[in-house]
Enzyme design. Sequence first.
Site, PDB file in Angstrom:
ATOM      1  N   GLY A  46       0.494  -1.276  -0.046  1.00 14.96           N
ATOM      2  CA  GLY A  46      -0.058   0.075  -0.344  1.00 14.96           C
ATOM      3  C   GLY A  46       1.291   1.060   0.174  1.00 14.96           C
ATOM      4  O   GLY A  46       2.180   1.348   0.318  1.00 14.96           O
ATOM      5  N   GLN A  51       3.621   9.958   1.446  1.00 12.57           N
ATOM      6  CA  GLN A  51       4.896   9.320   1.623  1.00 12.57           C
ATOM      7  C   GLN A  51       5.307   9.537  -0.104  1.00 12.57           C
ATOM      8  O   GLN A  51       6.426   8.870   0.240  1.00 12.57           O
ATOM      9  CB  GLN A  51       4.674   7.526   2.027  1.00 12.57           C
ATOM     10  CG  GLN A  51       4.035   7.288   2.460  1.00 12.57           C
ATOM     11  CD  GLN A  51       3.350   5.769   3.075  1.00 12.57           C
ATOM     12  OE1 GLN A  51       2.290   5.230   2.182  1.00 12.57           O
ATOM     13  NE2 GLN A  51       4.840   5.323   3.122  1.00 12.57           N
ATOM     14  N   CYS A 105       6.311  -0.471   7.562  1.00 14.79           N
ATOM     15  CA  CYS A 105       5.961   1.189   6.446  1.00 14.79           C
ATOM     16  C   CYS A 105       7.118   1.555   6.133  1.00 14.79           C
ATOM     17  O   CYS A 105       8.154   1.760   6.185  1.00 14.79           O
ATOM     18  CB  CYS A 105       5.984   2.041   7.240  1.00 14.79           C
ATOM     19  SG  CYS A 105       5.118   3.615   6.702  1.00 14.79           S
ATOM     20  N   LEU A 106       6.442   1.887   4.824  1.00  8.60           N
ATOM     21  CA  LEU A 106       7.410   2.515   3.648  1.00  8.60           C
ATOM     22  C   LEU A 106       8.407   3.868   3.949  1.00  8.60           C
ATOM     23  O   LEU A 106       9.657   3.515   3.887  1.00  8.60           O
ATOM     24  CB  LEU A 106       7.171   2.098   1.858  1.00  8.60           C
ATOM     25  CG  LEU A 106       6.602   0.884   1.414  1.00  8.60           C
ATOM     26  CD1 LEU A 106       6.216   1.150   0.282  1.00  8.60           C
ATOM     27  CD2 LEU A 106       8.333  -0.140   1.381  1.00  8.60           C
ATOM     28  N   HIS A 147      -4.077   1.677   8.057  1.00 11.25           N
ATOM     29  CA  HIS A 147      -2.675   1.967   8.260  1.00 11.25           C
ATOM     30  C   HIS A 147      -2.236   3.587   6.760  1.00 11.25           C
ATOM     31  O   HIS A 147      -2.363   4.237   7.443  1.00 11.25           O
ATOM     32  CB  HIS A 147      -1.970   0.761   7.479  1.00 11.25           C
ATOM     33  CG  HIS A 147      -0.795   0.992   7.505  1.00 11.25           C
ATOM     34  ND1 HIS A 147       0.441   0.841   8.673  1.00 11.25           N
ATOM     35  CD2 HIS A 147       0.431   1.904   6.621  1.00 11.25           C
ATOM     36  CE1 HIS A 147       1.555   1.774   7.844  1.00 11.25           C
ATOM     37  NE2 HIS A 147       1.629   2.507   6.994  1.00 11.25           N
ATOM     38  N   GLU A 148      -2.561   3.255   6.039  1.00 12.66           N
ATOM     39  CA  GLU A 148      -3.145   4.118   5.372  1.00 12.66           C
ATOM     40  C   GLU A 148      -3.886   5.326   5.301  1.00 12.66           C
ATOM     41  O   GLU A 148      -3.534   6.576   4.891  1.00 12.66           O
ATOM     42  CB  GLU A 148      -3.720   3.725   3.542  1.00 12.66           C
ATOM     43  CG  GLU A 148      -3.250   2.200   3.113  1.00 12.66           C
ATOM     44  CD  GLU A 148      -1.129   2.602   2.860  1.00 12.66           C
ATOM     45  OE1 GLU A 148      -0.967   4.358   3.180  1.00 12.66           O
ATOM     46  OE2 GLU A 148      -0.755   1.736   3.571  1.00 12.66           O
ATOM     47  N   HIS A 151      -2.122   7.346   7.757  1.00 14.04           N
ATOM     48  CA  HIS A 151      -1.023   8.369   6.659  1.00 14.04           C
ATOM     49  C   HIS A 151      -2.021   9.926   6.913  1.00 14.04           C
ATOM     50  O   HIS A 151      -1.557  10.773   6.519  1.00 14.04           O
ATOM     51  CB  HIS A 151      -0.766   8.094   5.480  1.00 14.04           C
ATOM     52  CG  HIS A 151       1.085   6.786   6.009  1.00 14.04           C
ATOM     53  ND1 HIS A 151       1.802   7.059   6.289  1.00 14.04           N
ATOM     54  CD2 HIS A 151       0.768   5.563   5.379  1.00 14.04           C
ATOM     55  CE1 HIS A 151       2.637   6.175   6.306  1.00 14.04           C
ATOM     56  NE2 HIS A 151       2.187   5.341   6.356  1.00 14.04           N
TER      57      HIS A 151
HETATM   58  O1  GNR Z   1       4.247  -2.369   2.362  1.00 15.21           O
HETATM   59  C1  GNR Z   1       3.484  -2.232   3.224  1.00 15.21           C
HETATM   60  N1  GNR Z   1       3.439  -3.548   4.066  1.00 15.21           N
HETATM   61  C2  GNR Z   1       1.999  -3.311   5.818  1.00 15.21           C
HETATM   62  C3  GNR Z   1       2.404  -4.542   6.107  1.00 15.21           C
HETATM   63  C4  GNR Z   1       1.333  -4.427   7.476  1.00 15.21           C
HETATM   64  C5  GNR Z   1       0.291  -3.284   8.038  1.00 15.21           C
HETATM   65  C6  GNR Z   1       0.992  -2.136   7.008  1.00 15.21           C
HETATM   66  C7  GNR Z   1       1.598  -2.545   5.416  1.00 15.21           C
HETATM   67  S1  GNR Z   1       1.277  -1.472   4.845  1.00 15.21           S
HETATM   68  C8  GNR Z   1       3.396  -1.184   4.286  1.00 15.21           C
HETATM   69  C9  GNR Z   1       3.083  -0.315   2.427  1.00 15.21           C
HETATM   70  C10 GNR Z   1       3.310   1.373   3.589  1.00 15.21           C
HETATM   71  O2  GNR Z   1       4.237   2.123   4.383  1.00 15.21           O
HETATM   72  N2  GNR Z   1       2.677   2.007   3.639  1.00 15.21           N
HETATM   73  O3  GNR Z   1       1.643   2.957   3.854  1.00 15.21           O
HETATM   74 NI    NI Z   2       3.238   3.487   5.778  1.00 17.65          NI
END
Ligand code: GNR
Ligand code: NI
Length: 181
Positions: A46, A51, A105-106, A147-148, A151
């Site tokens: 995601g 980001q 998270c990236l 999670h997104e 952000h």
């Molecule tokens: O790549 C991602 N893996 C992930 C694993 C578990 C819960 C959420 C994520 S999102 C993350 C990519 C990212 O940072 N998205 O904002």
């Molecule tokens: Ni993230």
Amino acid sequence: MSVLPIVEIPDPRLRLVCAPVETIDAQVRQLVTDMTDTMYAAHGIGLAAIQVGVAQRVVVIDLQERADEGEEADEKAEPVRNPRAFINPEILSVSEETSRYSEGCLSIPEQYADVERPMRCRVTWLDVDGARHEEDMDGLLSTCMQHEIDHLNGVLFIDHITRLKRDMLLKKLAKARKSAA
Ligand code: GNR
Ligand code: NI
């Protein structure tokens, strides 16, 4: 096709509350394309627009789940790509029941922690054609969408863990960056 640089902590942009998209135009569609390319290049499931430095409420997700369960499963098969774009996504409701998932998270590279969130959520969003959708999400999609959307509101998964765990994780990240430098 553009793979964009990913913003990492402690960049203050990751703490912005992003603005809703007002008009879904060619610029927004290009952003979605670039975010999708960037997500695949970074091996993420995601990505939120902030980001890549764009403070707008745009998310892309591709869980890259192998759609090959069954006898024809080919171990070497490439994951099937099914990118989805979510513009102005909103959580309408969440389940009382929660689940834990080891999140990454990236923007916090190579650091993981268990996060507890509502197990299911109902989400509404616009697609790139401006059509409204509504869907009940569970499993990894529910976790990733929450999670997104975090952000988009300047919230990171490390905000959901104890201070002790957060401090340990940030120390590990600092150490990893130091040895990479
Ligand atoms: O790549 C991602 N893996 C992930 C694993 C578990 C819960 C959420 C994520 S999102 C993350 C990519 C990212 O940072 N998205 O904002
Ligand atoms: Ni993230």
